[in-house]
Design a protein around this motif. Structure first.
Motif, mmCIF file in Angstrom:
data_model
loop_
_atom_site.group_PDB
_atom_site.id
_atom_site.type_symbol
_atom_site.label_atom_id
_atom_site.label_comp_id
_atom_site.label_asym_id
_atom_site.label_seq_id
_atom_site.Cartn_x
_atom_site.Cartn_y
_atom_site.Cartn_z
ATOM 1 N N PRO A 99 -52.971 20.149 8.891
ATOM 2 C CA PRO A 99 -53.160 20.770 7.569
ATOM 3 C C PRO A 99 -53.605 22.238 7.622
ATOM 4 O O PRO A 99 -53.454 22.967 6.652
ATOM 5 C CB PRO A 99 -54.241 19.902 6.923
ATOM 6 N N PHE A 100 -54.122 22.655 8.757
ATOM 7 C CA PHE A 100 -54.621 24.022 8.899
ATOM 8 C C PHE A 100 -53.592 24.971 9.502
ATOM 9 O O PHE A 100 -53.875 26.155 9.692
ATOM 10 C CB PHE A 100 -55.888 24.026 9.773
ATOM 11 N N LEU A 101 -52.402 24.468 9.791
ATOM 12 C CA LEU A 101 -51.385 25.261 10.476
ATOM 13 C C LEU A 101 -50.245 25.631 9.537
ATOM 14 O O LEU A 101 -49.940 24.899 8.602
ATOM 15 C CB LEU A 101 -50.815 24.456 11.648
ATOM 16 N N ASP A 102 -49.609 26.764 9.847
ATOM 17 C CA ASP A 102 -48.406 27.125 9.101
ATOM 18 C C ASP A 102 -47.211 26.393 9.736
ATOM 19 O O ASP A 102 -47.354 25.687 10.740
ATOM 20 C CB ASP A 102 -48.201 28.645 9.067
ATOM 21 N N ALA A 103 -46.036 26.549 9.150
ATOM 22 C CA ALA A 103 -44.850 25.819 9.597
ATOM 23 C C ALA A 103 -44.519 26.099 11.063
ATOM 24 O O ALA A 103 -44.187 25.181 11.823
ATOM 25 C CB ALA A 103 -43.654 26.149 8.712
ATOM 26 N N LYS A 104 -44.614 27.343 11.479
ATOM 27 C CA LYS A 104 -44.307 27.707 12.858
ATOM 28 C C LYS A 104 -45.306 27.059 13.819
ATOM 29 O O LYS A 104 -44.915 26.533 14.867
ATOM 30 C CB LYS A 104 -44.334 29.230 13.011
ATOM 31 N N GLN A 105 -46.573 27.079 13.469
ATOM 32 C CA GLN A 105 -47.598 26.476 14.311
ATOM 33 C C GLN A 105 -47.442 24.958 14.381
ATOM 34 O O GLN A 105 -47.634 24.360 15.438
ATOM 35 C CB GLN A 105 -48.988 26.844 13.794
ATOM 36 N N ASN A 119 -44.655 23.300 14.123
ATOM 37 C CA ASN A 119 -43.510 23.063 14.991
ATOM 38 C C ASN A 119 -43.909 23.159 16.455
ATOM 39 O O ASN A 119 -43.529 22.310 17.275
ATOM 40 C CB ASN A 119 -42.386 24.054 14.656
ATOM 41 N N MET A 120 -44.681 24.171 16.795
ATOM 42 C CA MET A 120 -45.143 24.348 18.172
ATOM 43 C C MET A 120 -46.045 23.189 18.579
ATOM 44 O O MET A 120 -45.902 22.639 19.677
ATOM 45 C CB MET A 120 -45.896 25.678 18.328
ATOM 46 N N LEU A 121 -46.948 22.788 17.704
ATOM 47 C CA LEU A 121 -47.829 21.665 17.992
ATOM 48 C C LEU A 121 -47.019 20.400 18.265
ATOM 49 O O LEU A 121 -47.285 19.676 19.225
ATOM 50 C CB LEU A 121 -48.807 21.428 16.840
ATOM 51 N N ASN A 122 -46.037 20.141 17.436
ATOM 52 C CA ASN A 122 -45.204 18.950 17.618
ATOM 53 C C ASN A 122 -44.470 18.977 18.952
ATOM 54 O O ASN A 122 -44.341 17.949 19.627
ATOM 55 C CB ASN A 122 -44.220 18.799 16.462
ATOM 56 N N LYS A 123 -43.998 20.146 19.351
ATOM 57 C CA LYS A 123 -43.319 20.274 20.650
ATOM 58 C C LYS A 123 -44.283 20.001 21.798
ATOM 59 O O LYS A 123 -43.939 19.307 22.759
ATOM 60 C CB LYS A 123 -42.716 21.669 20.801
ATOM 61 N N VAL A 124 -45.495 20.552 21.706
ATOM 62 C CA VAL A 124 -46.487 20.372 22.757
ATOM 63 C C VAL A 124 -46.882 18.900 22.845
ATOM 64 O O VAL A 124 -46.962 18.331 23.943
ATOM 65 C CB VAL A 124 -47.713 21.275 22.513
ATOM 66 N N VAL A 125 -47.142 18.271 21.704
ATOM 67 C CA VAL A 125 -47.525 16.859 21.703
ATOM 68 C C VAL A 125 -46.400 16.006 22.292
ATOM 69 O O VAL A 125 -46.645 15.118 23.115
ATOM 70 C CB VAL A 125 -47.913 16.391 20.280
ATOM 71 N N LEU A 132 -55.712 30.752 25.664
ATOM 72 C CA LEU A 132 -56.431 29.591 25.155
ATOM 73 C C LEU A 132 -55.505 28.389 25.038
ATOM 74 O O LEU A 132 -55.842 27.287 25.482
ATOM 75 C CB LEU A 132 -57.061 29.900 23.793
ATOM 76 N N LEU A 133 -54.330 28.586 24.483
ATOM 77 C CA LEU A 133 -53.386 27.483 24.308
ATOM 78 C C LEU A 133 -52.942 26.905 25.646
ATOM 79 O O LEU A 133 -52.823 25.683 25.799
ATOM 80 C CB LEU A 133 -52.177 27.947 23.494
ATOM 81 N N ILE A 134 -52.725 27.769 26.618
ATOM 82 C CA ILE A 134 -52.338 27.307 27.952
ATOM 83 C C ILE A 134 -53.465 26.483 28.568
ATOM 84 O O ILE A 134 -53.220 25.426 29.158
ATOM 85 C CB ILE A 134 -51.935 28.500 28.853
#
Length: 87
Positions: free
Chosen positions: A67-73, A75-81, A36-38
Motif C-alpha cells: 500500500p505504500f508503494l507506487d505502481a513501479k515499486q 512491480n519490482m517488489l513482485n519480481k523480487v518476491v 539498501l535493496l541489494i
C-alpha cells in the motif's frame, strides 16, 4: 547487528524480515537506495536458503508494504518476491 533470522525464540520470518529492513535502513542511511535493496535481497536469500524464511513470510511482508508503494515499486517488489520464492 543481529543476524537476519534472529534466534529460535522469534515467532517467524515476517518479524525478522521487518527487523532486517529496519536494521539495514539504519546501516545504509544516507547511502544509495540500490545498495539498501541489494542488501535486503541478499539477506532474504540467505533466509530462504537456510529455511528460516518461507514463501508465506515473503507474501505477508509484501502485502503489508504494497500500500505504500507506487505502481513501479509494486512491480519490482513482485519480481523480487517471485525470484526469492524460487530459492
Amino acid at each position: 547487528m543481529n543476524d537476519f533470522m534472529g534466534n529460535a525464540n522469534d515467532k517467524g520470518g515476517e518479524k525478522n524480515l521487518f527487523n532486517l529492513v529496519g536494521a539495514l535502513a539504519s546501516k545504509y542511511d544516507g547511502k544509495n537506495q540500490n545498495e539498501l535493496l541489494i542488501a535486503i535481497y541478499q539477506e532474504a536469500k540467505k533466509g530462504k536458503k537456510n529455511g528460516t524464511l518461507t514463501n508465506a513470510d515473503l507474501d505477508n511482508f509484501a502485502g503489508l508494504i504494497q500500500p505504500f508503494l507506487d505502481a513501479k515499486q509494486k512491480n519490482m517488489l513482485n519480481k523480487v518476491v517471485s525470484e526469492l520464492k524460487k530459492i
